[in-house]
Design an enzyme around this catalytic site. Sequence first.
Site, PDB file in Angstrom:
ATOM      1  N   GLU A  69       7.625   6.559  50.652  1.00 14.95           N
ATOM      2  CA  GLU A  69       8.227   5.258  50.822  1.00 14.95           C
ATOM      3  C   GLU A  69       9.137   5.438  51.851  1.00 14.95           C
ATOM      4  OE1 GLU A  69      11.449   7.160  48.514  1.00 14.95           O
ATOM      5  OE2 GLU A  69       9.229   7.336  48.575  1.00 14.95           O
ATOM      6  N   HIS A  73       7.831  11.532  48.384  1.00 17.57           N
ATOM      7  CA  HIS A  73       8.465  10.182  48.971  1.00 17.57           C
ATOM      8  C   HIS A  73       7.669   9.595  50.014  1.00 17.57           C
ATOM      9  CE1 HIS A  73      12.387  10.270  46.669  1.00 17.57           C
ATOM     10  NE2 HIS A  73      12.310  11.792  46.976  1.00 17.57           N
ATOM     11  N   CYS A  77       9.471  10.314  42.869  1.00 16.67           N
ATOM     12  CA  CYS A  77      10.647  11.310  42.449  1.00 16.67           C
ATOM     13  C   CYS A  77      11.069  10.974  41.063  1.00 16.67           C
ATOM     14  CB  CYS A  77      11.444  11.226  43.650  1.00 16.67           C
ATOM     15  SG  CYS A  77      12.398  12.921  43.772  1.00 16.67           S
TER      16      CYS A  77
END
Length: 241
Positions: free
Chosen positions: A182, A180, A90
């Site tokens: 993660e 994202h 990001c």
Amino acid sequence: MKHEVLAIRHVYFEDLGNLELVLGDRGHFVRYLDVGRGRIDAPNPLDPSLMVVLGGPIGAYDDASYPHLAPLLAMLEKRLSAGLPTLGICLGSQLIARALGAKVYPAEQKELGWQPLTLTEAGRASPLRHLEAEGVATPVFHWHGDTFDLPEGATHLASTPACRNQAFTWGEHVLALQCHPEVLANRFENWLVAYPGDIAQSGTSAPRLREDTARFGPGLERAARAMFGEWLDQFDFTRQR
């Protein structure tokens, strides 16, 4: 032997998440450098085996308001030039793009919620292929209002209808992800509590995001672990400092 990973963190809950689990399984030691605590330019960016710049709710171009951006960009430029493994997520991807000379700017619309990536041919040949199983793309989490031009020499990997440049590689050592992958479903509530203004402006709602995260989060976690693992596999960390 443990190899140190340096993670630049802007917001405490926007951490390495799923990637930290992959790194832990491989014996890597993670050290977080939290922006606002100490000097951002203190670490030598050439020392860690892997450097990750994580997300945050600021503009990668807003140096006047956030003076830590200049030394952070200098760290990135030095590390990228040295050809060392570097990952941006990001805001981190935007800073990598900027460090490589590309323009970062506000997008036409904020992208917030779950949306699958459309992979390029290069993306399907990369570790991102794990986000697309048997022709069906795994929904990925998005929360950003800025975008960037593709840096010169970069390889475009993925897009969405709202954001053309979702992911790119630069050389063999850099991976930049606007999305994202993660994110962990069991830590997601922090996002809803911290950013109600973004949610209100986006046209979605906290209940909808919570429901979608419960629905899509586990699948993304499995796919992202495979993706991060394959990306890490290409590096011989024993040969680094």
